[in-house]
Design a protein around this motif. Structure first.
Motif, short mmCIF file in Angstrom:
data_model
loop_
_atom_site.label_atom_id
_atom_site.label_comp_id
_atom_site.label_asym_id
_atom_site.label_seq_id
_atom_site.Cartn_x
_atom_site.Cartn_y
_atom_site.Cartn_z
N SER A 323 0.84 -1.20 0.00
CA SER A 323 0.00 0.00 0.00
C SER A 323 0.88 1.25 0.00
O SER A 323 1.92 1.28 0.66
CB SER A 323 -0.91 0.02 1.24
OG SER A 323 -1.55 1.27 1.38
N ARG A 325 0.31 3.84 1.61
CA ARG A 325 0.34 4.33 2.99
C ARG A 325 1.57 3.80 3.72
O ARG A 325 2.15 4.50 4.56
CB ARG A 325 -0.91 3.89 3.75
CG ARG A 325 -2.21 4.42 3.20
CD ARG A 325 -3.38 3.74 3.87
NE ARG A 325 -3.47 4.05 5.28
CZ ARG A 325 -3.66 3.15 6.23
NH1 ARG A 325 -3.71 1.85 5.94
NH2 ARG A 325 -3.76 3.52 7.49
N SER A 344 -6.95 -8.23 4.74
CA SER A 344 -7.16 -7.94 3.32
C SER A 344 -7.89 -9.10 2.64
O SER A 344 -8.74 -8.88 1.76
CB SER A 344 -5.82 -7.69 2.64
OG SER A 344 -5.18 -6.55 3.18
N ASP A 378 -7.84 6.64 11.03
CA ASP A 378 -7.10 7.39 10.02
C ASP A 378 -5.58 7.28 10.16
O ASP A 378 -4.84 8.02 9.53
CB ASP A 378 -7.50 8.87 10.05
CG ASP A 378 -7.39 9.48 11.44
OD1 ASP A 378 -6.85 8.81 12.34
OD2 ASP A 378 -7.83 10.61 11.63
N THR A 412 -8.80 1.86 7.80
CA THR A 412 -8.50 2.46 6.49
C THR A 412 -8.01 1.42 5.51
O THR A 412 -8.38 1.44 4.33
CB THR A 412 -7.45 3.57 6.66
OG1 THR A 412 -7.95 4.58 7.54
CG2 THR A 412 -7.12 4.22 5.32
N ALA A 413 -7.19 0.48 5.99
CA ALA A 413 -6.70 -0.58 5.11
C ALA A 413 -7.84 -1.46 4.64
O ALA A 413 -7.89 -1.87 3.47
CB ALA A 413 -5.65 -1.41 5.84
N GLU A 416 -9.74 0.42 1.98
CA GLU A 416 -8.93 0.52 0.76
C GLU A 416 -8.98 -0.79 -0.02
O GLU A 416 -9.20 -0.79 -1.24
CB GLU A 416 -7.49 0.86 1.15
CG GLU A 416 -6.53 1.01 0.00
CD GLU A 416 -5.12 1.31 0.48
OE1 GLU A 416 -4.44 0.37 0.93
OE2 GLU A 416 -4.69 2.48 0.42
N MET A 419 -12.52 -1.54 -1.63
CA MET A 419 -12.80 -0.74 -2.82
C MET A 419 -11.99 -1.22 -4.02
O MET A 419 -12.46 -1.16 -5.16
CB MET A 419 -12.48 0.73 -2.53
CG MET A 419 -13.36 1.34 -1.44
SD MET A 419 -15.04 1.68 -1.99
CE MET A 419 -14.77 3.14 -2.98
N LEU A 420 -10.78 -1.69 -3.77
CA LEU A 420 -9.96 -2.20 -4.87
C LEU A 420 -10.44 -3.57 -5.34
O LEU A 420 -10.28 -3.93 -6.51
CB LEU A 420 -8.50 -2.30 -4.43
CG LEU A 420 -7.75 -0.98 -4.25
CD1 LEU A 420 -6.37 -1.24 -3.65
CD2 LEU A 420 -7.61 -0.24 -5.58
#
Length: 506
Positions: A323, A325, A344, A378, A412-413, A416, A419-420
Motif C-alpha cells: 500500500s 500508505r 485484506s 485514520d 482504512t486498510a 482501501e 474498494m480495490l
C-alpha cells in the motif's frame, strides 16, 4: 476476539508489532539464541504445552514472525486459546472468562445489529429469498441469537433467509453456538460446506464451516455479513524501517576498488524494513531485564520476547510494499507499521460477495457487511499487541494458549482493500460505536426494556448501566474505542446506510 480458522503451521505469514516497553529488543541488543543456549533450556519448565512446542519449533527454525506465534497461540491444535481446550469447561467469554463482548453486556446490542440488517434488506428491495446471514468469529453465538430473535419480528425478511452461516474454527465454541441457536438436542448433518442444524427461531438451516471460503459465492445471493471483534484477532506483520549504512569504500589499489562495474547504488545508504520476530527469553530473565510495565508485573516474566530481525525477511521485502500508505513511511528512519494480510483477504471476500469481481461476476450488487471492532480510523496501528487474561492486561508473550491476544484494526486498510477488490461496492465509516448505536436507538430500546412488565428496579439499573457502557465516550470507553464500518453495494452516493448518516429507503 474471535478465531477464524484452525491453522497450526508456524510458517504462515502475518507479523505483529509489540509494545516498546520491553516486548522487543533491537537487533543490536537482542540476545543470541545459539544451539548451546537452546540445549541449556531443554530442561526448562514451560507454562503450557504450547509454550514447549513453540520453543521446540523456534529451536529448529530460529525466531518466527509474530504472526506465526499468534496463530499458534489462538488457533493451534496443541493448546490454542480457542481450539486447544486445555481445561475442561473453560469459557473465554463473560465474567468468569477473560473478557466480555458487547453482545454479552446487553441484548440490545445484538437487537440493533439485527435492525440494521433489516433496514438494509428493506432498502435493497425486500427480496423474497436468497438472503444469507454470515457471521465470522461468532463467539458463543449470543450476537446471532439476538439478531435472529429480532429478525423473527419481521416475518417477510425472516422468510427470505436461505441459510445462516457461522464461520468458526473452535469445536467447543461450535457446540456452544449450536446449543444456543438450535437447542441442546438438535441433530446435525454434514455436507461439503460444513455441519448443518435447524434454527430454533425459524427452522432455517444453520451451517458451521471452518473457513468462509467454503461458502459458495453466488451472483443471485444477498449476503449479510457481520464481523464483531473478529479483525482484531487476525495475525499481523510488524515492521520497523532501518537505515542501512553504506559499506566503507575499499582501500585504494585493492582489487575491489579496481572493479569499474561497482554501481553507485551499492555505495549508498539505503532504507529497509525489518520484521519483528518472536524468540525465547533466557532462563532467569526478570521483568527489569525486559522493561515490563508495572501493570503487567503481577505474573512471572514471559517465556518469549520480540526481537527485530537482523536482516530482511521474505515478509519485510513484500508486505510493506502492498500500500502507498506503508511505502511512504519507509524513508523515515524507525517508522513503525502493523500490516494484516489476513484482514485484506477477508475484506476482499466480503466485497466480492456483495459487489462481484471479474472472477465472480454479479450483475446486480447486493448485500452488506457490518464490521464492529476497536482500532484506528485514520492512522496505521503501531505497538498495539495486547494480552488479556481474567480481565487483566498481561504480557501478550506469556502463557501461550491461556492469554487472549488482540491488536488494533486498521479500518482504512480494510476500506482501501474492499474498494480495490470490487467496483460494485462502496464503504461507509468508520464511525464511533457510540454514534452508531445512539442513531440506531439504543437509548430508546433500553428504556423500553426497563419499563417492561415484571422488571424490578435492580434489573432496570443493570439494563441502564449496560447500554451506557456500550456508548461511553470517555478515555478508553467502548463508545469511543470501538468503531463501525459498512461495505454496501455501489450506489454513486445516492444513499447512506442507517447509522452512518442515512435512513431507510423503502
Amino acid at each position: 476476539m474471535r478465531p477464524f480458522t484452525a491453522r497450526s503451521v508456524l510458517g504462515l505469514a502475518a507479523g505483529r508489532r509489540a509494545h516498546r516497553s520491553g516486548l522487543f529488543a533491537s537487533c543490536s541488543t537482542a540476545r543470541s539464541f545459539s544451539s548451546t543456549v537452546y540445549r541449556r533450556q531443554t530442561e526448562r519448565t514451560w507454562s503450557t504445552p504450547l509454550a514447549k512446542q513453540l520453543f521446540e519449533a523456534i529451536s529448529t527454525t530460529g525466531p518466527v514472525p509474530l504472526a506465526s506465534y499468534m496463530r499458534m497461540c489462538l488457533t493451534g491444535d496443541v493448546g490454542g486459546y480457542y481450539t486447544g481446550a486445555i481445561a475442561d469447561g473453560r469459557d473465554q467469554f463473560g465474567v468468569k472468562g477473560d473478557f466480555v463482548t458487547s453482545p454479552e453486556i446487553s441484548q440490545v446490542f445484538g437487537e440493533l445489529i439485527g435492525i440494521w440488517f433489516i433496514a438494509e434488506w428493506i432498502s435493497q428491495g425486500r427480496p423474497k429469498d436468497g438472503v444469507q446471514l454470515i457471521e465470522v468469529g461468532p463467539g458463543r453465538g449470543t450476537l446471532m441469537d439476538d439478531m435472529l430473535r429480532t429478525i423473527q419480528r419481521f416475518p417477510a425478511m425472516a422468510d427470505s433467509i436461505d441459510a445462516v452461516y457461522m464461520v468458526e474454527a473452535s469445536r467447543e465454541l461450535r457446540d456452544a453456538q449450536k446449543k444456543l441457536l438450535c437447542g441442546p438436542d438438535a441433530s446435525s448433518t454434514e455436507s461439503k460446506v460444513g455441519s448443518h442444524s435447524a434454527s430454533k427461531h425459524n427452522n432455517r438451516p444453520i451451517v458451521w464451516t471452518d473457513t468462509i471460503k467454503s461458502i459458495p459465492i453466488e451472483p443471485n445471493r444477498m449476503p449479510f455479513i457481520v464481523a464483531h471483534e473478529f479483525f482484531d484477532a487476525l495475525p499481523i506483520h510488524s515492521f520497523q524501517s532501518i537505515l542501512v549504512e553504506a559499506p566503507p569504500p575499499p582501500p585504494p589499489g585493492s582489487p575491489a576498488a579496481a572493479k569499474k562495474h561497482l554501481s553507485s547504488e551499492n555505495a549508498q545508504s539505503t532504507m529497509e524494513w525489518r520484521e519483528m520476530m518472536v524468540s525465547p527469553t533466557p532462563p532467569g530473565v526478570t521483568h527489569a531485564d525486559l522493561g515490563t510495565p508495572k501493570s503487567e508485573q503481577h505474573e512471572a516474566p514471559p517465556e518469549f520476547q520480540l526481537i527485530l530481525s537482523s536482516g530482511t525477511t521474505r515478509h519485510s521485502r513484500f508486505v510493506p510494499e502492498s500500500s502507498p500508505r506503508f511505502r511512504k513511511l519507509k524513508q523515515t528512519p524507525n517508522s513503525l507499521i502493523e500490516v494484516c494480510p489476513d484482514a485484506s483477504i477477508f475484506a476482499t471476500d466480503f466485497a466480492t460477495r456483495i459487489g462481484g469481481s471479474p472472477q465472480h461476476p454479479k450483475p446486480v450488487p447486493s448485500g452488506a457487511a457490518l464490521i464492529l471492532d476497536y482500532g484506528t480510523s485514520d492512522t496505521i496501528p503501531i505497538n498495539s499487541l495486547r494480552g488479556i487474561r481474567q480481565h487483566k492486561r498481561v504480557n501478550p508473550l506469556s502463557a501461550p494458549g491461556l492469554v487472549d491476544l488482540s491488536v488494533d484494526v486498521d479500518f482504512t486498510a480494510i476500506a482501501e482493500v474492499a474498494m480495490l477488490a470490487s467496483d460494485g461496492v462502496e464503504v461507509h465509516g468508520p464511525v464511533p460505536q457510540a454514534d452508531f448505536l445512539e442513531v440506531m436507538g439504543i437509548r430508546e430500546r433500553a428504556e423500553m426494556l426497563t419499563k417492561a412488565p415484571g422488571v424490578n428496579q435492580a434489573t432496570a439499573e443493570n439494563i441502564d448501566k449496560a447500554w451506557k457502557r456500550l456508548v461511553d465516550k470517555g478515555p478508553g470507553g467502548m463508545g469511543k474505542v470501538y468503531k463501525a464500518l459498512a461495505i454496501l453495494p455501489e450506489n454513486e452516493g445516492r444513499r447512506r446506510p442507517v447509522g452512518f448518516g442515512g435512513d431507510v429507503s423503502a
